[in-house]
Structures are given as structure tokens and as C-alpha cells.
Design a protein around this motif. Sequence first.
Motif, PDB file in Angstrom:
ATOM      1  N   LEU A 193       0.824  -1.213   0.000  1.00 18.08           N
ATOM      2  CA  LEU A 193       0.000   0.000   0.000  1.00 18.08           C
ATOM      3  C   LEU A 193       0.856   1.261   0.000  1.00 18.08           C
ATOM      4  N   GLY A 194       2.023   1.170   0.587  1.00 23.03           N
ATOM      5  CA  GLY A 194       2.859   2.367   0.663  1.00 23.03           C
ATOM      6  C   GLY A 194       4.188   2.008   1.277  1.00 23.03           C
ATOM      7  N   GLU A 195       5.072   3.009   1.339  1.00 19.82           N
ATOM      8  CA  GLU A 195       6.333   2.779   2.044  1.00 19.82           C
ATOM      9  C   GLU A 195       6.845   4.059   2.652  1.00 19.82           C
ATOM     10  N   GLY A 196       7.608   3.919   3.723  1.00 19.40           N
ATOM     11  CA  GLY A 196       8.201   5.081   4.384  1.00 19.40           C
ATOM     12  C   GLY A 196       9.702   4.890   4.429  1.00 19.40           C
ATOM     13  N   GLY A 197      10.368   5.576   5.363  1.00 20.51           N
ATOM     14  CA  GLY A 197      11.818   5.526   5.460  1.00 20.51           C
ATOM     15  C   GLY A 197      12.355   4.092   5.508  1.00 20.51           C
ATOM     16  N   PHE A 198      11.996   3.367   6.557  1.00 21.66           N
ATOM     17  CA  PHE A 198      12.469   1.992   6.716  1.00 21.66           C
ATOM     18  C   PHE A 198      11.296   1.031   6.824  1.00 21.66           C
ATOM     19  N   ALA A 199      10.163   1.421   6.236  1.00 18.48           N
ATOM     20  CA  ALA A 199       8.962   0.614   6.435  1.00 18.48           C
ATOM     21  C   ALA A 199       8.214   0.371   5.131  1.00 18.48           C
ATOM     22  N   PHE A 200       7.552  -0.770   5.087  1.00 15.93           N
ATOM     23  CA  PHE A 200       6.651  -1.082   3.979  1.00 15.93           C
ATOM     24  C   PHE A 200       5.287  -1.361   4.586  1.00 15.93           C
ATOM     25  N   VAL A 201       4.250  -0.862   3.927  1.00 19.20           N
ATOM     26  CA  VAL A 201       2.899  -1.107   4.433  1.00 19.20           C
ATOM     27  C   VAL A 201       2.168  -1.968   3.410  1.00 19.20           C
ATOM     28  N   TYR A 202       1.588  -3.079   3.894  1.00 18.79           N
ATOM     29  CA  TYR A 202       0.918  -4.028   3.010  1.00 18.79           C
ATOM     30  C   TYR A 202      -0.561  -4.148   3.354  1.00 18.79           C
ATOM     31  N   LEU A 225       0.084  -4.203  13.152  1.00 12.95           N
ATOM     32  CA  LEU A 225      -1.203  -4.461  12.500  1.00 12.95           C
ATOM     33  C   LEU A 225      -2.176  -3.306  12.781  1.00 12.95           C
ATOM     34  N   PHE A 226      -2.773  -2.769  11.700  1.00  7.38           N
ATOM     35  CA  PHE A 226      -3.713  -1.647  11.817  1.00  7.38           C
ATOM     36  C   PHE A 226      -4.982  -1.946  11.018  1.00  7.38           C
ATOM     37  N   PRO A 227      -6.083  -1.234  11.325  1.00  2.00           N
ATOM     38  CA  PRO A 227      -7.221  -1.273  10.408  1.00  2.00           C
ATOM     39  C   PRO A 227      -6.772  -0.679   9.074  1.00  2.00           C
ATOM     40  N   VAL A 228      -7.317  -1.156   7.971  1.00  2.00           N
ATOM     41  CA  VAL A 228      -6.896  -0.617   6.669  1.00  2.00           C
ATOM     42  C   VAL A 228      -7.903   0.419   6.170  1.00  2.00           C
ATOM     43  N   HIS A 229      -7.372   1.470   5.557  1.00  2.14           N
ATOM     44  CA  HIS A 229      -8.227   2.517   4.966  1.00  2.14           C
ATOM     45  C   HIS A 229      -7.768   2.705   3.527  1.00  2.14           C
ATOM     46  N   LEU A 230      -8.526   2.155   2.610  1.00  5.59           N
ATOM     47  CA  LEU A 230      -8.037   2.022   1.238  1.00  5.59           C
ATOM     48  C   LEU A 230      -8.188   3.267   0.364  1.00  5.59           C
ATOM     49  N   VAL A 263      -2.465  11.506   7.398  1.00  9.11           N
ATOM     50  CA  VAL A 263      -3.912  11.475   7.651  1.00  9.11           C
ATOM     51  C   VAL A 263      -4.552  10.542   6.630  1.00  9.11           C
ATOM     52  N   LEU A 264      -5.224   9.510   7.118  1.00  3.95           N
ATOM     53  CA  LEU A 264      -5.948   8.611   6.216  1.00  3.95           C
ATOM     54  C   LEU A 264      -7.362   9.159   6.037  1.00  3.95           C
ATOM     55  N   ILE A 265      -7.816   9.181   4.786  1.00  4.85           N
ATOM     56  CA  ILE A 265      -9.136   9.750   4.466  1.00  4.85           C
ATOM     57  C   ILE A 265     -10.006   8.627   3.898  1.00  4.85           C
ATOM     58  N   GLY A 291      -6.718   6.049   0.769  1.00  5.50           N
ATOM     59  CA  GLY A 291      -5.471   6.808   0.705  1.00  5.50           C
ATOM     60  C   GLY A 291      -5.385   7.921   1.729  1.00  5.50           C
ATOM     61  N   THR A 292      -4.327   8.722   1.572  1.00  5.80           N
ATOM     62  CA  THR A 292      -4.077   9.785   2.549  1.00  5.80           C
ATOM     63  C   THR A 292      -4.624  11.121   2.045  1.00  5.80           C
ATOM     64  N   LEU A 293      -4.693  12.043   2.984  1.00 10.88           N
ATOM     65  CA  LEU A 293      -5.126  13.404   2.656  1.00 10.88           C
ATOM     66  C   LEU A 293      -4.155  14.036   1.652  1.00 10.88           C
ATOM     67  N   LEU A 308      -5.777  10.334  12.004  1.00 13.97           N
ATOM     68  CA  LEU A 308      -4.354  10.671  12.139  1.00 13.97           C
ATOM     69  C   LEU A 308      -3.577   9.394  12.456  1.00 13.97           C
ATOM     70  N   MET A 309      -2.457   9.194  11.746  1.00 11.54           N
ATOM     71  CA  MET A 309      -1.672   7.973  11.982  1.00 11.54           C
ATOM     72  C   MET A 309      -0.189   8.314  12.190  1.00 11.54           C
ATOM     73  N   ASP A 310       0.609   7.279  12.287  1.00  8.40           N
ATOM     74  CA  ASP A 310       2.069   7.378  12.394  1.00  8.40           C
ATOM     75  C   ASP A 310       2.517   8.078  13.679  1.00  8.40           C
ATOM     76  N   PHE A 311       2.605   7.304  14.742  1.00  8.94           N
ATOM     77  CA  PHE A 311       3.000   7.853  16.038  1.00  8.94           C
ATOM     78  C   PHE A 311       4.491   7.636  16.290  1.00  8.94           C
ATOM     79  N   TYR A 317      -6.663  -6.064   6.638  1.00  4.74           N
ATOM     80  CA  TYR A 317      -5.947  -5.172   7.558  1.00  4.74           C
ATOM     81  C   TYR A 317      -4.758  -4.555   6.812  1.00  4.74           C
ATOM     82  N   ALA A 318      -4.099  -3.611   7.495  1.00  2.00           N
ATOM     83  CA  ALA A 318      -2.821  -3.099   6.990  1.00  2.00           C
ATOM     84  C   ALA A 318      -1.731  -3.593   7.937  1.00  2.00           C
ATOM     85  N   VAL A 319      -0.637  -4.100   7.372  1.00  2.00           N
ATOM     86  CA  VAL A 319       0.518  -4.484   8.194  1.00  2.00           C
ATOM     87  C   VAL A 319       1.703  -3.614   7.790  1.00  2.00           C
TER      88      VAL A 319
HETATM   89  N1  LIG Z   1      -3.782   1.681   7.864  1.00  2.00           N
HETATM   90  C1  LIG Z   1      -3.454   1.992   6.610  1.00  2.00           C
HETATM   91  N2  LIG Z   1      -4.342   1.811   5.610  1.00  2.00           N
HETATM   92  C2  LIG Z   1      -4.007   2.128   4.338  1.00  2.00           C
HETATM   93  N3  LIG Z   1      -2.818   2.625   3.956  1.00  2.00           N
HETATM   94  C3  LIG Z   1      -1.883   2.836   4.907  1.00  2.00           C
HETATM   95  C4  LIG Z   1      -2.149   2.526   6.279  1.00  2.00           C
HETATM   96  N4  LIG Z   1      -1.046   2.841   6.995  1.00  2.00           N
HETATM   97  C5  LIG Z   1      -0.147   3.312   6.124  1.00  2.00           C
HETATM   98  N5  LIG Z   1      -0.620   3.323   4.868  1.00  2.00           N
HETATM   99  C6  LIG Z   1       0.096   3.750   3.636  1.00  2.00           C
HETATM  100  O1  LIG Z   1       1.501   3.525   3.815  1.00  2.00           O
HETATM  101  C7  LIG Z   1       2.247   4.757   3.751  1.00  2.00           C
HETATM  102  C8  LIG Z   1       3.407   4.749   4.743  1.00  2.00           C
HETATM  103  O2  LIG Z   1       2.907   4.595   6.084  1.00  2.00           O
HETATM  104  P1  LIG Z   1       3.547   5.342   7.346  1.00  2.00           P
HETATM  105  O3  LIG Z   1       3.418   6.830   7.168  1.00  2.00           O
HETATM  106  O4  LIG Z   1       2.970   4.767   8.582  1.00  2.00           O
HETATM  107  O5  LIG Z   1       5.060   4.883   7.201  1.00  2.00           O
HETATM  108  P2  LIG Z   1       6.354   5.646   7.702  1.00  2.00           P
HETATM  109  O6  LIG Z   1       7.528   4.787   7.444  1.00  2.00           O
HETATM  110  O7  LIG Z   1       6.155   6.079   9.104  1.00  2.00           O
HETATM  111  O8  LIG Z   1       6.312   6.885   6.721  1.00  2.00           O
HETATM  112  P3  LIG Z   1       7.102   8.273   6.826  1.00  2.00           P
HETATM  113  O9  LIG Z   1       8.512   7.950   6.486  1.00  2.00           O
HETATM  114  O10 LIG Z   1       6.385   9.124   5.780  1.00  2.00           O
HETATM  115  O11 LIG Z   1       6.873   8.798   8.220  1.00  2.00           O
HETATM  116  C9  LIG Z   1       1.201   5.846   4.012  1.00  2.00           C
HETATM  117  O12 LIG Z   1       1.551   7.048   3.400  1.00  2.00           O
HETATM  118  C10 LIG Z   1      -0.062   5.236   3.393  1.00  2.00           C
HETATM  119  O13 LIG Z   1      -0.085   5.453   1.999  1.00  2.00           O
END
Ligand SMILES: Nc1ncnc2c1ncn2[C@@H]1O[C@H](COP(=O)(O)OP(=O)(O)OP(=O)(O)O)[C@@H](O)[C@H]1O
Length: 338
Positions: free
Chosen positions: A34-43, A126-131, A185-187, A133-135, A199-202, A69-71
Motif C-alpha cells: 500500500l505504501g512505504e516510508g523511510g524503513f517501512a513497507f505497508v501491506y 497491525l492496523f485497520p486498513v483505509h483504502l 492522515v488517512l481519508i 489513501g491519505t489526505l 491521524l496515523m504514524d506515532f 488489515y494493513a501491516v
Molecule cells: N492503515 C493503513 N491503511 C491504508 N494505507 C496505509 C495505512 N497505513 C499506512 N498506509 C500507507 O503507507 C504509507 C506509509 O505509512 P507510514 O506513514 O505509517 O510509514 P512511515 O515509514 O512512518 O512513513 P514516513 O517515512 O512518511 O513517516 C502511508 O503514506 C499510506 O499510503
Amino acid sequence: MGCSFSGLNALYDAVNGGGDVWINENRYRIIRQLGEGGFAFVYLVKEVVAEGSVKKLKDPSHISDNGMYAVKKVLIQTPEQLELVRQEIRVSSLFSHPNLLPLLDHAIIAVKGTQEGSWNHEAYLLFPVHLDGTLLDRAKAMKEKKEFFPTLTVLQIFQQLCAGLKHMHNFEPAYAHNDVKPGNVLITNRKGQPPLAILMDFGSAGPAKREIRSRSEALQLQEWAAEHCSAPYRAPELWDCPSHADIDERTDIWALGCTLYAIMYGMSPFEYALGESGGSLQLAIVNGQIKWPPGPNPPYPDALHQFVIWMLQPQVAMRPHIEDVIIHVDKLLAKYST
Ligand SMILES: Nc1ncnc2c1ncn2[C@@H]1O[C@H](COP(=O)(O)OP(=O)(O)OP(=O)(O)O)[C@@H](O)[C@H]1O
């Protein structure tokens, strides 16, 4: 939900071609990224339910009807990264609010590193999934099409973000999110109702109050902020911190003001500085130089622009608290919903 740490608690299921993830007693099949961040992948994952088994989530109110769900898989290579994930898990577990993304389950496992005898870690959250996308996705798409959210929708989304933040700011002790921005922000679209904003990512959140009493403490705070608070949304006191300063949760109010602007115009009010030759984001922010889109007939009433300006007070003492912001957004909602 304590922080579990065991090779048995979660394991990437190599036997099944790497398509399954175990988090404690529950097994999930990876559907797609679904997405990726610095050291993370979201599925996006779907729970694999063995016949006769019963779902074992701590909070059954979050069990998904369709098993989706989202992992978030976080790759951990240093003790500092491990501590950061543990902190994210601890903080996420503190809050329970409809506008804050709940952490449903988690596990941290040890995995063999690339070098002989070396070990790394991976965390699975593990999180609820919101398909939908983000704001950020939404605001960018609208900007490209030169479309705008109606004033009422802007306020409805914003009100929900304020409600989530209030929950954190009123915690004992007060917590700051520290990375409020449209990308966090997931919308979710809802029929006959305003979009749901969560609001996500704590990963950057923590106790809000910090007493800075020396030059070295100020520099340490700036260094921390450079790593954790996204630059276009970062408050002035985190760029240029005095040697004597009382930092509090109003760093989030600054980011909230930038986010309100971004809901309207698709970017932070200071991001223009990045596109100007010789422009400096830091200078634009510490001087509070907001740039409004040019041209007559702005798509939003002046009251919304004034609302942004009110939150973007470079001097912390002048900046409102979340309660003040909520009173104001409620007033505007009453005005623009008729
Ligand atoms: N619960 C969810 N449902 C749907 N998509 C999600 C969910 N959580 C995360 N995503 C997708 O995955 C992306 C990355 O998630 P997240 O911001 O938690 O990762 P991060 O590594 O902390 O990112 P960053 O480096 O931007 O802080 C989000 O921008 C979003 O597109």
C-alpha cells in the motif's frame, strides 16, 4: 498490549513462498503493497483463518468484517531504530480515539543479517486498513485537476483532526504527535457523511513539554526535530530554538495550521520557498511568511485564511491551544453549514 519480543511471536513464512506473515497467533496473507516510508513497507493483508479457530485480537471492536488489515513491516538495523519502533508501539497503545489510528497487534522478530553471524530485527504492526489513501494523495490529485474541497468539507476534515489531537494533548502528561501533515492522515469516503479523517504514524510522538535550558539542549532538540518533524510542517521553535525555551504541544498547532492550508491548497504554506531560487524554507517559516495563491476570487472565505494565520504565530506564547482551535472550527462550521 505489551511489547512482545520473540522469534516465535511473528515469523515471515518462508515455507509459504514468503506470502504470509504471522503476528502472534494470527496469520495474514499479503495481498499487495500500500505504501512505504523511510524503513517501512505497508501491506494490505487478509487474515487466514484456520477452520474452527477463533480470532484473538485484544480489542474485538476492531476485528474487520472482511478480514482485511494493513501491516507495517519495519526494517531495524540499529539499537536506536529498535528503540524507535518500541516507542512507536508504546505510544500507539496509549490512545483510543475514533480519529487516531489504533495499533491492533504487533510483534518484533530477530532475522539473520547479511553478514555471517549478524542479526537484525523486523517489526510487524497491525492496523485497520483505509483504502482511500491519505489526505496528501487526495489534496495533490485535486490540485492537479484544479479542484477544491468545499469549505464545509475542509472544516469537517479539520475538525476531526483537532478531535484526535485533543485526545493526545489532554493526555496526562500531554503528548505531541510531532509529525502532523496530510501524508499522515488517512481519508475514507463515506456515503451521506463527511469523509472520515484519521491521524496515523506515532513514530515521532512523545511527551510534549520540554524545558530547554542551555545551548546544547537547544541544538539537541533541533537535531531531533530535523529527523522527526517533516520540514515544511515544522514549527519555528524547532528550527531555531533559543537556549532558554519552554517547548509544548503547540508545535502541533503550527503543523495543524499548515495542514489546514494544505487541505485547501494541496501543499504547506511555506513549500513555495523550496521552488524559489535562493529561497529558504527555514527563513520563510521562522518569519511566518505565508504565501497565498495569487489571483482574485480565492476559492475560500477570508475567515479560513485568517484561521490559518492565527495558528501560524511564530511566537509560541501567541499561538492558540487545541481547545481554542476547536472552539473556532466549531463556530466556522456552524456558520458555513447553513
Ligand atoms: N492503515 C493503513 N491503511 C491504508 N494505507 C496505509 C495505512 N497505513 C499506512 N498506509 C500507507 O503507507 C504509507 C506509509 O505509512 P507510514 O506513514 O505509517 O510509514 P512511515 O515509514 O512512518 O512513513 P514516513 O517515512 O512518511 O513517516 C502511508 O503514506 C499510506 O499510503
